[in-house]
Design a protein around this motif. Sequence first.
Motif, short mmCIF file in Angstrom:
data_model
loop_
_atom_site.label_atom_id
_atom_site.label_comp_id
_atom_site.label_asym_id
_atom_site.label_seq_id
_atom_site.Cartn_x
_atom_site.Cartn_y
_atom_site.Cartn_z
N THR A 151 0.83 -1.20 0.00
CA THR A 151 0.00 0.00 0.00
C THR A 151 0.87 1.26 0.00
O THR A 151 1.99 1.27 0.53
CB THR A 151 -0.93 0.04 1.23
OG1 THR A 151 -0.12 0.08 2.41
CG2 THR A 151 -1.86 -1.15 1.25
N HIS A 153 -0.12 3.83 1.65
CA HIS A 153 -0.21 4.17 3.07
C HIS A 153 0.91 3.46 3.82
O HIS A 153 1.07 2.24 3.73
CB HIS A 153 -1.57 3.74 3.63
CG HIS A 153 -1.78 4.14 5.05
ND1 HIS A 153 -1.26 3.43 6.11
CD2 HIS A 153 -2.46 5.18 5.59
CE1 HIS A 153 -1.61 4.02 7.24
NE2 HIS A 153 -2.34 5.08 6.95
N GLY A 154 1.70 4.22 4.55
CA GLY A 154 2.78 3.65 5.35
C GLY A 154 4.06 3.39 4.58
O GLY A 154 5.07 3.00 5.17
N GLN A 174 1.05 12.30 0.81
CA GLN A 174 0.84 12.58 2.23
C GLN A 174 -0.62 12.31 2.62
O GLN A 174 -0.90 11.74 3.68
CB GLN A 174 1.20 14.04 2.51
CG GLN A 174 1.10 14.46 3.97
CD GLN A 174 1.41 15.94 4.12
OE1 GLN A 174 0.98 16.77 3.31
NE2 GLN A 174 2.20 16.28 5.14
N LEU A 176 -2.54 10.14 1.46
CA LEU A 176 -2.78 8.70 1.51
C LEU A 176 -2.03 8.02 2.64
O LEU A 176 -2.07 6.79 2.77
CB LEU A 176 -2.40 8.06 0.16
CG LEU A 176 -3.34 8.37 -1.00
CD1 LEU A 176 -2.76 7.84 -2.32
CD2 LEU A 176 -4.72 7.77 -0.77
N GLY A 177 -1.32 8.81 3.43
CA GLY A 177 -0.64 8.25 4.59
C GLY A 177 0.77 7.76 4.34
O GLY A 177 1.31 7.00 5.15
N ASN A 179 4.91 8.03 4.00
CA ASN A 179 6.01 8.78 4.60
C ASN A 179 6.76 9.47 3.47
O ASN A 179 7.41 8.80 2.66
CB ASN A 179 6.95 7.84 5.37
CG ASN A 179 6.21 7.03 6.41
OD1 ASN A 179 5.44 7.57 7.19
ND2 ASN A 179 6.44 5.72 6.42
#
Length: 299
Positions: A151, A153-154, A174, A176-177, A179
């Motif tokens: 994903t 995300h993360g 950002q 979508l989560g 880094n």
Amino acid sequence: MLTRVRMVFLGGDARQIEVIRKCSDLNASVGIVGFEDLKDQLVNISRTKLSLKLLETANCLVLPMIGCDDEGKVNTLFSSDSIELTDEHFAALSPECTIYTGMAKSYLRNVCTRYGIKLVELLERDDVAIYNSIPTAEGALMMAIQNTDFTIHGSNCIVLGMGRTGFTMARSLQGLGANVRMGVRSVEHFARATEMGWDPFLTRDLEGVVGNIGLLFNTIPTMIVTAQTLSKMPLSAVIIDLASAPGGCDFRYAEKRGIKALLAPGLPGIVAPKTAGIIIANTLVQLISDGKKIRGDGQ
């Protein structure tokens, strides 16, 4: 309204259809060249062949987003016929004619200078480029999802270049989560990236920050993702190069090492041609309308 404006469109992709349609709806006199294979989408619009007579009458000559190559050849997605602009064609244009395109290569810039023709590069405008960055970022996210098994995300992502596309790309990641690390070349961009919550670094230090990334998005149109940088990246990483061709990645070495690297210029015209076409159409109509008012012949 574009009454009494005579426009000629040469070639282009699906974005151009929206531009042609809007200009015709606003009562411009529109002639199109290079759309012979396009059926039913452009009714009551004159389809013709490229000729000196056609160009002599034009107030506006509208070329595709990449105007033409360095030999004068124009992209014709909807025609099997080739179009090549020569000195003879440019000499036929009226001194009052303006050429509009997305971005021009050296051939087009040089020949317009030689013949004193006004050239407008729409993608050089901040407003167009910012609007265009939205479908670009969406298309890049689509490619990232299609080419990874994790994903967003993360995930650890790098965006190179904090211009108009890079900014929207980083903000989308950002959201979508992800880094997000941002590669910048100025202290001003370093400060802004910090304020936005992205982890900035100077692009000269790129080799030292790619050891654990999952995705890298490049917007810088010079060789920046070098073999040395690629040698330090995980084999599972995916690179999506959004810069103009030939991009900013050593694609040969990436393939040799087994890293997936994708060159993806022109995404707006691929993933969202209607939206991208409307962006171009609105700006083009505004520029032509403003020009009419300056000359005193607008409504």
